[in-house]
Scaffold this active site. Structure first.
Site, PDB file in Angstrom:
ATOM      1  N   ASP A  79       0.846  -1.187   0.000  1.00  0.00           N
ATOM      2  CA  ASP A  79       0.000   0.000   0.000  1.00  0.00           C
ATOM      3  C   ASP A  79       0.885   1.241   0.000  1.00  0.00           C
ATOM      4  O   ASP A  79       2.089   1.174   0.241  1.00  0.00           O
ATOM      5  CB  ASP A  79      -0.917  -0.006   1.218  1.00  0.00           C
ATOM      6  CG  ASP A  79      -2.156   0.869   1.048  1.00  0.00           C
ATOM      7  OD1 ASP A  79      -2.282   1.557   0.008  1.00  0.00           O
ATOM      8  OD2 ASP A  79      -3.001   0.867   1.958  1.00  0.00           O
ATOM      9  N   LYS A  80       0.246   2.373  -0.271  1.00  0.00           N
ATOM     10  CA  LYS A  80       0.922   3.674  -0.289  1.00  0.00           C
ATOM     11  C   LYS A  80       0.016   4.705   0.371  1.00  0.00           C
ATOM     12  O   LYS A  80      -1.212   4.628   0.268  1.00  0.00           O
ATOM     13  CB  LYS A  80       1.228   4.062  -1.736  1.00  0.00           C
ATOM     14  CG  LYS A  80       1.542   5.541  -1.983  1.00  0.00           C
ATOM     15  CD  LYS A  80       0.325   6.252  -2.552  1.00  0.00           C
ATOM     16  CE  LYS A  80       0.558   7.742  -2.712  1.00  0.00           C
ATOM     17  NZ  LYS A  80      -0.718   8.454  -3.017  1.00  0.00           N
ATOM     18  N   HIS A  81       0.615   5.663   1.063  1.00  0.00           N
ATOM     19  CA  HIS A  81      -0.159   6.767   1.642  1.00  0.00           C
ATOM     20  C   HIS A  81       0.566   8.079   1.395  1.00  0.00           C
ATOM     21  O   HIS A  81       1.792   8.155   1.511  1.00  0.00           O
ATOM     22  CB  HIS A  81      -0.345   6.583   3.153  1.00  0.00           C
ATOM     23  CG  HIS A  81      -1.031   7.738   3.798  1.00  0.00           C
ATOM     24  ND1 HIS A  81      -2.397   7.932   3.725  1.00  0.00           N
ATOM     25  CD2 HIS A  81      -0.543   8.808   4.492  1.00  0.00           C
ATOM     26  CE1 HIS A  81      -2.722   9.040   4.362  1.00  0.00           C
ATOM     27  NE2 HIS A  81      -1.618   9.595   4.831  1.00  0.00           N
ATOM     28  N   SER A  82      -0.193   9.118   1.055  1.00  0.00           N
ATOM     29  CA  SER A  82       0.355  10.463   0.889  1.00  0.00           C
ATOM     30  C   SER A  82      -0.173  11.365   1.987  1.00  0.00           C
ATOM     31  O   SER A  82      -1.343  11.269   2.373  1.00  0.00           O
ATOM     32  CB  SER A  82      -0.042  11.030  -0.480  1.00  0.00           C
ATOM     33  OG  SER A  82       0.265  12.417  -0.550  1.00  0.00           O
ATOM     34  N   THR A 119      -8.470  11.165  -3.137  1.00  0.00           N
ATOM     35  CA  THR A 119      -8.389  10.101  -4.138  1.00  0.00           C
ATOM     36  C   THR A 119      -9.770   9.551  -4.483  1.00  0.00           C
ATOM     37  O   THR A 119     -10.069   9.267  -5.654  1.00  0.00           O
ATOM     38  CB  THR A 119      -7.475   8.975  -3.632  1.00  0.00           C
ATOM     39  OG1 THR A 119      -6.164   9.514  -3.431  1.00  0.00           O
ATOM     40  CG2 THR A 119      -7.396   7.837  -4.622  1.00  0.00           C
ATOM     41  N   ARG A 167     -10.786  15.923  17.617  1.00  0.00           N
ATOM     42  CA  ARG A 167      -9.566  16.728  17.468  1.00  0.00           C
ATOM     43  C   ARG A 167      -9.844  17.983  16.662  1.00  0.00           C
ATOM     44  O   ARG A 167      -9.289  19.053  16.928  1.00  0.00           O
ATOM     45  CB  ARG A 167      -8.467  15.918  16.784  1.00  0.00           C
ATOM     46  CG  ARG A 167      -7.827  14.866  17.661  1.00  0.00           C
ATOM     47  CD  ARG A 167      -6.999  13.908  16.834  1.00  0.00           C
ATOM     48  NE  ARG A 167      -5.979  14.613  16.064  1.00  0.00           N
ATOM     49  CZ  ARG A 167      -5.500  14.189  14.909  1.00  0.00           C
ATOM     50  NH1 ARG A 167      -5.964  13.061  14.359  1.00  0.00           N
ATOM     51  NH2 ARG A 167      -4.565  14.880  14.278  1.00  0.00           N
ATOM     52  N   SER A 182      -3.346   8.355  13.686  1.00  0.00           N
ATOM     53  CA  SER A 182      -4.522   8.466  12.821  1.00  0.00           C
ATOM     54  C   SER A 182      -4.234   7.916  11.429  1.00  0.00           C
ATOM     55  O   SER A 182      -4.994   7.108  10.890  1.00  0.00           O
ATOM     56  CB  SER A 182      -4.964   9.925  12.730  1.00  0.00           C
ATOM     57  OG  SER A 182      -6.091  10.058  11.892  1.00  0.00           O
ATOM     58  N   LYS A 186      -5.537   3.419  10.186  1.00  0.00           N
ATOM     59  CA  LYS A 186      -6.392   3.053   9.042  1.00  0.00           C
ATOM     60  C   LYS A 186      -5.606   2.244   8.012  1.00  0.00           C
ATOM     61  O   LYS A 186      -6.112   1.269   7.454  1.00  0.00           O
ATOM     62  CB  LYS A 186      -6.974   4.322   8.401  1.00  0.00           C
ATOM     63  CG  LYS A 186      -7.894   5.108   9.322  1.00  0.00           C
ATOM     64  CD  LYS A 186      -8.576   6.242   8.602  1.00  0.00           C
ATOM     65  CE  LYS A 186      -7.647   7.406   8.327  1.00  0.00           C
ATOM     66  NZ  LYS A 186      -7.320   8.196   9.532  1.00  0.00           N
ATOM     67  N   LYS A 187      -4.372   2.659   7.737  1.00  0.00           N
ATOM     68  CA  LYS A 187      -3.576   1.938   6.748  1.00  0.00           C
ATOM     69  C   LYS A 187      -3.221   0.531   7.226  1.00  0.00           C
ATOM     70  O   LYS A 187      -3.266  -0.434   6.456  1.00  0.00           O
ATOM     71  CB  LYS A 187      -2.304   2.729   6.418  1.00  0.00           C
ATOM     72  CG  LYS A 187      -2.527   3.868   5.450  1.00  0.00           C
ATOM     73  CD  LYS A 187      -2.944   3.334   4.088  1.00  0.00           C
ATOM     74  CE  LYS A 187      -3.319   4.409   3.118  1.00  0.00           C
ATOM     75  NZ  LYS A 187      -3.787   3.867   1.829  1.00  0.00           N
TER      76      LYS A 187
END
Length: 435
Positions: A79-82, A119, A167, A182, A186-187
């Site tokens: 997976d990837k996250h930005s 996305t 928050r 956070s 999720k990831k």
């Protein structure tokens, strides 16, 4: 256990143990922890911090507050996250390209909020696409096509969803510990074998300096690795939009050009660099460079485009989208150029201001419930270092109404600075922090 005792411990600057944080996260998920207690917890963490071990424990606790996906697939799950930017449509290029390498990519993504695009909103600019699917359907799509870009169900990290909303109204968003937990809760609920993080820095990013971006990247990688997921980070430049377009349908058009034109662009380059890192971490490539070279070839020769078409069809998109995408994408009613009033070199671009211009056009959200117009945005945005002649376009506005286009023109002019002397464009990749 008792929420008050955990909050009091944090107030004394003592870090709760893993069992206490797991109890508190479950209380957030099931409602037994009140909003007032959740707000006090967030403020105490914001003021005193958790440290590396506490940060990892909170991440795992929030991950385990809901469903954790399990996979039975004949290859690694990646997976990837930005961390968010403008003109950043990497996921739509990277997911199908990675799938062509024999890995599986269940990419659970989010919607745009603030100046950054989402996305899921980009995917849903394509007619027929649905990004909300159940876990059984997600597993089938990933098995059949190798990749899926979908939204999180309510059962994914519910403790984080609850704390995130609190928050936002308690001025505790800017906590390194809470940001890290956070993002990763999720990831990591998708159970990837390897994860790559794209940490942005610059005018269009949340982190404006290299020092801020490096601090976040190190916290994210250390925490994810401590939680058992092999994770690396790439610090990439966001002092200008990654693609030349901002706005959902316009960014999909950029994606399709990257997947079909065969020419390297910043979008395809960053996609390959990120993918090379995660392929190496997953054991599919000997090193990141070999992985990046392989992905560049897959993007350039059309294999990633073909895979993207299959991925789209599996979530309801047009079967022949790749062959004639312009026919399917929505178009704005008003299209007009913003032209340069003088000759010069592009020396600065305020990416956040451009992102907020798209939001004002209706292409993004100021609050989560806002509706998005997929057709509006900016295209043909100039690049840093580019020489622009007087009267040449700085960008093209796509708007629903002429009055909105006029307001956007003023914002675009204010966001782009021209200077008489040549300016060197920044490097796309600043640093790589390996697992």
């Amino acid at each position: 256990m008792d929420a008050r005792a955990i909050i009091a411990k944090l107030r004394r600057r003592d870090v709760p143990d893993a069992a206490e944080l797991a109890w508190f996260a479950q209380g957030l998920a099931d409602g037994s922890v009140s909003d007032a207690q959740a707000g006090a917890f967030a403020m105490a963490v914001c003021m005193g911090g958790l440290g590396p071990e506490g940060r990892a424990a909170l991440t795992v606790a929030k991950r385990d507050s809901g469903d954790v996906l399990l996979w039975d697939l004949p290859g690694p799950v990646v997976d990837k996250h930005s961390t968010g930017g403008v003109g950043d449509c990497v996921s739509l290029v990277l997911a199908p390209a990675l799938a062509e390498c024999g890995v599986y990519v269940p990419m659970i993504s989010g919607r745009g909020l603030g100046h950054t695009g989402g996305t899921l909103d980009k995917m849903e600019a394509i007619p027929g696409v649905t990004t909300q699917v159940g876990q059984e359907r997600l597993a089938q799509i990933v098995r059949d096509t190798g990749a899926a870009i979908v939204g999180a169900t309510a059962q994914i990290a519910p403790a984080d969803k609850r704390l995130y909303a609190i928050r936002d109204v308690t001025a505790t968003v800017e906590s390194l510990d809470l940001i890290t937990a956070s993002i990763l809760s999720k990831k990591l609920a998708a159970s990837p074998d390897a994860l790559v993080l794209d940490v942005k820095l610059g005018s269009g990013a949340f982190m404006k300096t290299l020092e801020e971006a490096r601090t976040l990247a190190q916290a994210l990688t250390e925490t994810a690795n401590a939680a058992g997921c092999r994770t690396s980070a790439v610090i990439s430049d966001m002092n200008q939009p990654l693609a030349r377009a901002l706005g959902n349908a316009l960014e999909v058009d950029e994606v399709m050009q990257a997947l079909t034109c065969g020419e390297e662009t910043p979008l395809s380059q960053l996609s390959a660099e990120l993918g090379g890192v995660v392929l190496a971490d997953a054991g599919i490539a000997e090193d990141a460079q070999q992985g990046a070279d392989r992905l560049s070839a897959i993007i350039a020769d059309g294999r990633a485009a073909e895979r993207f078409g299959r991925m789209l069809a599996a979530v309801g998109g047009p079967v022949r989208f790749v062959e004639n995408w312009a026919r399917f994408l929505p178009e704005a009613h008003v299209i007009q150029e913003v032209t340069a009033r003088e000759t010069g070199h592009v020396s600065a671009i305020d990416g956040e201001a451009l992102g907020l211009t798209v939001v004002a056009l209706g292409g993004g959200r100021q609050v989560e419930s806002d509706l998005v117009d997929p057709s509006v945005g900016l295209s043909s945005v100039v690049r840093l270092g580019e020489r622009v002649e007087k009267g040449a376009p700085l960008a093209v506005i796509h708007a629903a109404r002429e009055d909105a286009a006029r307001r956007a023109e003023q914002s675009v002019r204010a966001a782009i600075t021209l200077s008489p002397d040549p300016v060197e464009a920044p490097e796309l990749i600043h640093e790589v922090i390996r697992a």
